[in-house]
Every structure is written in C-alpha cells, then in structure tokens.
Design an enzyme around this catalytic site. Structure first.
Site, short mmCIF file in Angstrom:
data_model
loop_
_atom_site.label_atom_id
_atom_site.label_comp_id
_atom_site.label_asym_id
_atom_site.label_seq_id
_atom_site.Cartn_x
_atom_site.Cartn_y
_atom_site.Cartn_z
N ASP A 178 7.94 -1.25 2.90
CA ASP A 178 8.90 -0.37 3.39
C ASP A 178 9.78 -1.36 4.62
OD1 ASP A 178 9.84 2.45 3.93
OD2 ASP A 178 9.67 1.89 5.86
N TYR A 305 17.07 1.88 11.69
CA TYR A 305 17.90 2.06 10.33
C TYR A 305 19.36 1.82 10.77
CZ TYR A 305 14.05 4.23 7.58
OH TYR A 305 12.93 4.79 6.87
N HIS A 359 3.82 4.97 -2.23
CA HIS A 359 4.56 4.05 -1.10
C HIS A 359 3.61 3.78 -0.10
CE1 HIS A 359 8.14 2.87 1.12
NE2 HIS A 359 7.74 3.53 2.26
#
Length: 390
Positions: A178, A305, A359
């Site tokens: 990630d 982000y 994930h």
C-alpha cells in the site's frame, strides 16, 4: 537525534468518551437486502459496535502492544514513532517495514516474531532480522504534519535518517505494501547505496510518458482492470486526495463512522470471501480502529493522499530502480500487475505468486510473507552489517 522509549498509555477520559459516543450512535437507514453493496452493512456494524461497547478491552490490547519495544525520535519538526526489535540469530539483517492506509504498525505484529526469531518458528536463525516498524507521519503515535507537502518522498528521507543516523545501520533492507510500497520504492530510488534489497506486496500503476503502443496484452489488461476497479471501488481514494478535511469532521467525531470507513476496506480488500471475520477478529479490527481514534489521526492519515496527489511526481517511463527487488503477489490484492509491468521500473529478482491472501498480507498470511522475506534476503545478506545497540 536520540530516540526515547515510548509506552502506550491512553487517558481513561478518552476511553470513557468513546464508550459514551458508542451508546449514542444514530444509525442510518438501509435498503432492504443491501448486504455490503452500498457500503458497510448496518447489521454487522451494529454487532461490531455492541462488541466494542460491551466486550472489547482496550487495556488488554494496550498491554499486548506494550510487550514490544516502542520508541519516538524527533526528525525535523516531527516525533516519529517506531518499534525496534532485535533479531535472535548470529547476524540479524536490519529491515524496515512500512504500513499503509487504513492500517497501522499493528498490521505487522503477527509477522514480527517470525522475522526476529525464525528458529522459534521452525526456521533458521541465520535468517533473523532486526525489525523496525515505524508509524507513518500523521498515523498512530507519530506526529501529525503541520506543514504542507509531506509526501512519500519526504517520508523516505525520514526513514533513511532513522535507519542510518538514529539507529546506526549503514545498510538495510526495506519492505511494505500500500502506501508503504510507495515509500519503500522512493527510498530505493533516492538511496540505492543504503538499501540491500526491497520486498513489495503492492505496486502502483502510475507511470508517466508511457507509450501505450509498447504495452503487452497483459499490461493493457492490467491498466484496464485498474481503471475499472478505480471507478467501482476508488471513491475513498479520490475523496482523500481532493477533500479530506470535509470527511474528517464526521470520522473524527463518530467512532461508529470511523469504524465503518475502515472495516469496509478490510472486508473488501482481504481474502475473506465476503466474511471479514474469516481473516480478522473483532479485537484485531477494533485495535487498529482505536489507534486512529485515540490519536485523532484519521484526518492527517487521509491528507497523505492529498499531498501525494499534488506534490509527488510519478516515476518517469524508463526510470529504473536498481536495488534488488522481490514482489509477492497475493491473489486478492487490489491490483494484479503482470511481471513485465513490474520490470519496467524494478530490478526484479524474485516474483512469488502466493496461493492465498489479500491486501493486508502481514495480518492475513504472516507465515507465507515471512518465508518469502527470508528467502529473498538470504543471498543478499552480508557479514559487515553493523548495528547500534539500543
């Protein structure tokens, strides 16, 4: 730069407050038969909140977390939290592992004992690692950035300073998934002379100046699937990258809302066949959620982000990372790049198709991930790696 021991100790007033808030949840309505199609399922969220309010024991989890060696160190204007555990073997290799969102350092705790003490888990003590698990800036017990522009690149520089200047490791390995994959790749790009090797479980799709005519059929299919997934599942990422502050008011104020935002991803991105507790217990889910709640870091974690979207340039076509690299592809990872896509930017020396897992690889399949890490770094180990004793 001197690291200081750190103990997790959350004020009882904070714990009492979250309990009161959980008693006053105003539940939204839900379409009949919705299940998880519209987002977090109300029936499961009621069950989780009831467990959180009446059964979950943060103090027990806090004691479990405090069994590890925690530290904080001031780097620039931020206190960075990390766990540092020394390996039990003749020549442990230093390894920094970076988490992502909506995870935290607790993602890696099942993996940690397998890496620091392989002999106790059926492995070879020659494969031991000194493991460093930092919390990203704005996550967990690391400080929240107070200035703009903190991206994966700046974090990679902090990690180099942590490893070299603070802990005294001139050379080390790195890994992550990630956001942690992006930080690790920047670390390898910026400091290839420091990195022995890097191990990834996630690979982004961003490359600039790429001629689509030069793509293989598998690469074109991959980019199509990334686009399809982004349209169906990527609203969270677009929101984080555009208006994180607006969402933060709700998530920082409502523990039930925070839990829904996070748990839905643990269900959707793991190899759980739609049943989140096939992979994660309620205690595991809530410990991670509580880490965001008690530190009030959901806002700062989402801002990463935003910063990366505006201030982090994608790798250029033809820009190659020369550090030896391993990639472990878990079948339920949210994107599934073909090997040739990874080889466009990575000096790939190991490619493993995992039989199961998603994930959150370190939580879902710690034994598989640990063995892949051991196997990859085994031939890269040197006998002149030095470390500073804490």
């Amino acid at each position: 730069m001197q690291q200081e021991p750190f103990t997790i100790s959350i004020a009882q007033t904070i714990l009492d407050d979250v309990t009161k808030r959980l008693e006053r949840v105003r539940w939204p309505d839900e379409v009949e038969g919705a299940e998880w199609d519209y987002g977090a399922n109300r029936e499961y969220m009621r069950e989780l909140v009831d467990y959180w309010r009446n059964t979950f024991d943060w103090r027990a989890e806090e004691a479990r977390l405090n069994q590890w060696h925690h530290y904080r160190v001031l780097l620039d204007d931020m206190q960075i939290h990390f766990i540092h555990e020394r390996g039990r073997g003749p020549n442990p290799l230093p390894l920094i592992i970076t988490h992502g969102w909506p995870g935290s350092f607790v993602e890696m705790l099942k993996l940690l004992p397998l890496l620091i003490d392989p002999a106790a888990h059926g492995g070879d003590p020659e494969d031991a690692f000194d493991v460093i698990l930092p919390s990203l800036p704005g996550f967990g017990f690391s400080d929240r950035p107070v200035r703009q522009g903190i991206t994966n690149m700046q974090i990679a520089d902090l990690w180099k300073r942590l490893m070299v200047d603070v802990l005294g490791y001139p050379h080390f390995g790195a890994g992550g998934g990630d956001i942690g994959s992006g930080v690790t790749q920047r670390l390898a790009l910026m400091y290839p002379d420091r990195l022995i090797g890097m191990h990834l479980t996630y690979l982004g799709s961003a490359l600039s100046s790429l001629d689509p005519q030069g793509l293989s059929e598998a690469e074109r299919h991959y980019l199509h699937e990334v686009e399809r997934w982004s349209a169906k599942e990527g609203a969270y990422s677009h929101l984080h990258a555009t208006r994180p502050q607006t969402l933060a008011y709700a998530l920082n104020d409502s523990p039930a809302g925070l839990a829904a935002w996070i748990v839905e991803k643990f269900r959707a991105w793991s190899d759980c066949e739609g049943e989140v507790e096939r992979r994660f217990s309620k205690d595991e889910l809530l410990t991670n959620i509580m880490l965001y709640w008690v530190t009030e870091t959901i806002s700062s974690s989402m801002r990463l982000y935003f910063e990366n979207a505006r201030n982090l340039s994608p790798l250029q076509s033809g820009q190659h990372i020369e550090v030896p690299t391993a990639f472990a592809l878990f079948p339920k990872e949210i994107n599934q790049p073909p090997r040739e896509w990874a080889e466009r930017t990575l000096r790939l020396q190991r490619w493993t198709q995992m039989p199961r897992g998603g994930h959150f690889a370190a939580m879902e399949e710690p034994a598989l991930l640990a063995e892949d890490l051991r196997a990859f770094f085994r031939p890269l180990r040197t006998h002149n790696v030095t470390k500073q004793t804490l």
